[in-house]
Structure formats: C-alpha cells, structure tokens
Motif scaffolding. Structure first.
Motif, mmCIF file in Angstrom:
data_model
loop_
_atom_site.group_PDB
_atom_site.id
_atom_site.type_symbol
_atom_site.label_atom_id
_atom_site.label_comp_id
_atom_site.label_asym_id
_atom_site.label_seq_id
_atom_site.Cartn_x
_atom_site.Cartn_y
_atom_site.Cartn_z
ATOM 1 N N ALA A 123 53.021 63.581 64.221
ATOM 2 C CA ALA A 123 52.622 64.471 65.314
ATOM 3 C C ALA A 123 51.477 63.863 66.111
ATOM 4 O O ALA A 123 51.503 63.825 67.346
ATOM 5 C CB ALA A 123 52.203 65.839 64.757
ATOM 6 N N HIS B 250 55.223 67.623 65.363
ATOM 7 C CA HIS B 250 54.985 68.051 66.744
ATOM 8 C C HIS B 250 53.544 68.536 66.869
ATOM 9 O O HIS B 250 53.029 69.201 65.972
ATOM 10 C CB HIS B 250 55.929 69.187 67.140
ATOM 11 C CG HIS B 250 57.366 68.849 66.993
ATOM 12 N ND1 HIS B 250 58.044 68.049 67.885
ATOM 13 C CD2 HIS B 250 58.261 69.184 66.038
ATOM 14 C CE1 HIS B 250 59.293 67.926 67.498
ATOM 15 N NE2 HIS B 250 59.445 68.601 66.374
ATOM 16 N N GLY C 51 55.668 65.009 70.270
ATOM 17 C CA GLY C 51 55.822 64.644 68.867
ATOM 18 C C GLY C 51 57.026 63.756 68.689
ATOM 19 O O GLY C 51 57.640 63.312 69.663
ATOM 20 N N GLU D 218 63.613 75.795 70.599
ATOM 21 C CA GLU D 218 62.275 75.232 70.866
ATOM 22 C C GLU D 218 61.314 76.353 71.250
ATOM 23 O O GLU D 218 60.166 76.376 70.799
ATOM 24 C CB GLU D 218 62.350 74.180 71.973
ATOM 25 C CG GLU D 218 61.032 73.482 72.248
ATOM 26 C CD GLU D 218 60.636 72.471 71.189
ATOM 27 O OE1 GLU D 218 59.462 72.072 71.181
ATOM 28 O OE2 GLU D 218 61.479 72.057 70.370
ATOM 29 N N LEU E 229 57.592 70.260 72.671
ATOM 30 C CA LEU E 229 56.252 69.916 72.220
ATOM 31 C C LEU E 229 56.176 68.399 72.062
ATOM 32 O O LEU E 229 57.157 67.764 71.659
ATOM 33 C CB LEU E 229 55.954 70.559 70.862
ATOM 34 C CG LEU E 229 55.737 72.058 70.830
ATOM 35 C CD1 LEU E 229 55.700 72.547 69.381
ATOM 36 C CD2 LEU E 229 54.458 72.438 71.552
ATOM 37 N N GLN F 15 60.898 69.924 60.561
ATOM 38 C CA GLN F 15 59.971 69.705 61.665
ATOM 39 C C GLN F 15 58.687 70.490 61.438
ATOM 40 O O GLN F 15 58.733 71.708 61.247
ATOM 41 C CB GLN F 15 60.633 70.105 62.977
ATOM 42 C CG GLN F 15 61.944 69.341 63.192
ATOM 43 C CD GLN F 15 62.525 69.537 64.556
ATOM 44 O OE1 GLN F 15 61.811 69.627 65.541
ATOM 45 N NE2 GLN F 15 63.841 69.598 64.616
ATOM 46 N N VAL G 98 54.990 71.656 62.890
ATOM 47 C CA VAL G 98 54.172 71.832 64.092
ATOM 48 C C VAL G 98 52.725 71.909 63.624
ATOM 49 O O VAL G 98 52.377 72.723 62.769
ATOM 50 C CB VAL G 98 54.557 73.096 64.880
ATOM 51 C CG1 VAL G 98 53.683 73.234 66.121
ATOM 52 C CG2 VAL G 98 56.029 73.062 65.270
#
Length: 167
Positions: free
Chosen positions: A53, A12, A40, A136, A38, A88, A90
């Motif tokens: 991402a 993401h 992604g 999230e 986000l 996941q 970020v």
C-alpha cells in the motif's frame, strides 16, 4: 491438497482531505476503460500488504505516505483465472493536507507498469462518479467507516457477516 487455491495479496492506501473525502486515482486499464480506485497495488512474494500500500501509493502520487492501521480487509473470490482470489488490505494513511496535495506528481505508469495513472482527486462519498465500481465504492465506504473504529472484514466489498456459511 494437490492444487491449493491461489491468492493475490494487495495493499491500498486510504488518504483523505480535510473534509474526509477519499483520494482516488484514475487508471487507464488495458482495453481503454478508465476506472477510479484507491492508490495501491499487489505485494510481491515476501512483501506485506502494508508495504505494498505504501510503496504503490508513493509511486502513483509521488508524495510520502505514512501507513497507519488496517481499516478494511476485502477477500474477493470473484476473480477467476491464473491469478486466483485476492485478499485486499486498506490501510489508513491519514490526511493529505492542501500543501501536500500541491506536491502530487503523477508518474507515467503505475507500479506494475500495466495501468497508466491518468489523474487523481478527492471524491465526495455522497456522489460517486461512474468510474468507481460498486465493489470499490463499498470497500472505500467500509474503510472510511472503520477509521478510528476498527478493521472491517469484507467479501467482494460487502461485510462478511452478510454471507451465510454452509458445510
């Protein structure tokens, strides 16, 4: 192990405006329920979360995205089914200037063709819209707090330190 657990790898992009508000895209998921996330998506076999991402954010927004440091890792074991758990990442992709924001060009569908990108916008973390799921929101807040401070490891959007380990 004859049946090892399956993991999906996702990346993401954390993009912010001059106020530090994160950019979220609104997706129409199967079933018609809109959700804000986000930008992604999933990495294919052999791809990194950083690449995923960057690729999915560029595809969703139509603007160049430069990946920086990983600011959160979220291990989400709540998912059941053939796709399995997800890991996941970020990635801090910096600030999107007002000039860059005018160049955003939404595609018809997201990178994997299943979620249609309906809209995008910057969200004030002080007042989250209802379309942002609690996990999230926690993931984005953790990532925002880690920019310039280090990576956060999360479990379903919560800091891993809050989970007890049993033998």
């Amino acid at each position: 192990m004859t049946n090892p657990p399956r993991h999906r790898l996702l990346g993401h992009a954390l993009l912010t405006n001059d106020l530090g508000h994160p950019l979220l895209v609104t997706l129409a998921s199967p079933g018609g329920r809109a959700r804000r996330v986000l930008p992604g998506g999933p990495a294919l076999p052999g791809e990194t979360a950083l690449w995923a991402a960057t690729y999915h954010a560029r595809r969703m927004l139509g603007v160049p995205v430069d990946p920086g440091h990983v600011v959160a890792v979220d291990h989400d074991a709540r998912v059941s089914g053939p796709e399995g758990e997800s890991i996941q990442f970020v990635v801090d992709c910096g600030r999107l200037s007002a000039e860059q924001a005018t160049c955003v060009n939404l595609p018809r569908t997201a990178g994997d063709g299943t979620d249609e990108v309906l809209a995008w916008g910057f969200v004030d973390p002080a007042c989250w819209p209802a379309e942002v799921e609690p996990y999230e929101r926690r993931r984005v807040e953790a990532a925002l707090g880690a920019v310039g401070a280090g990576c956060r490891y999360l479990c379903a959007g919560e800091r891993a330190a809050r989970y007890s380990v049993t033998a």
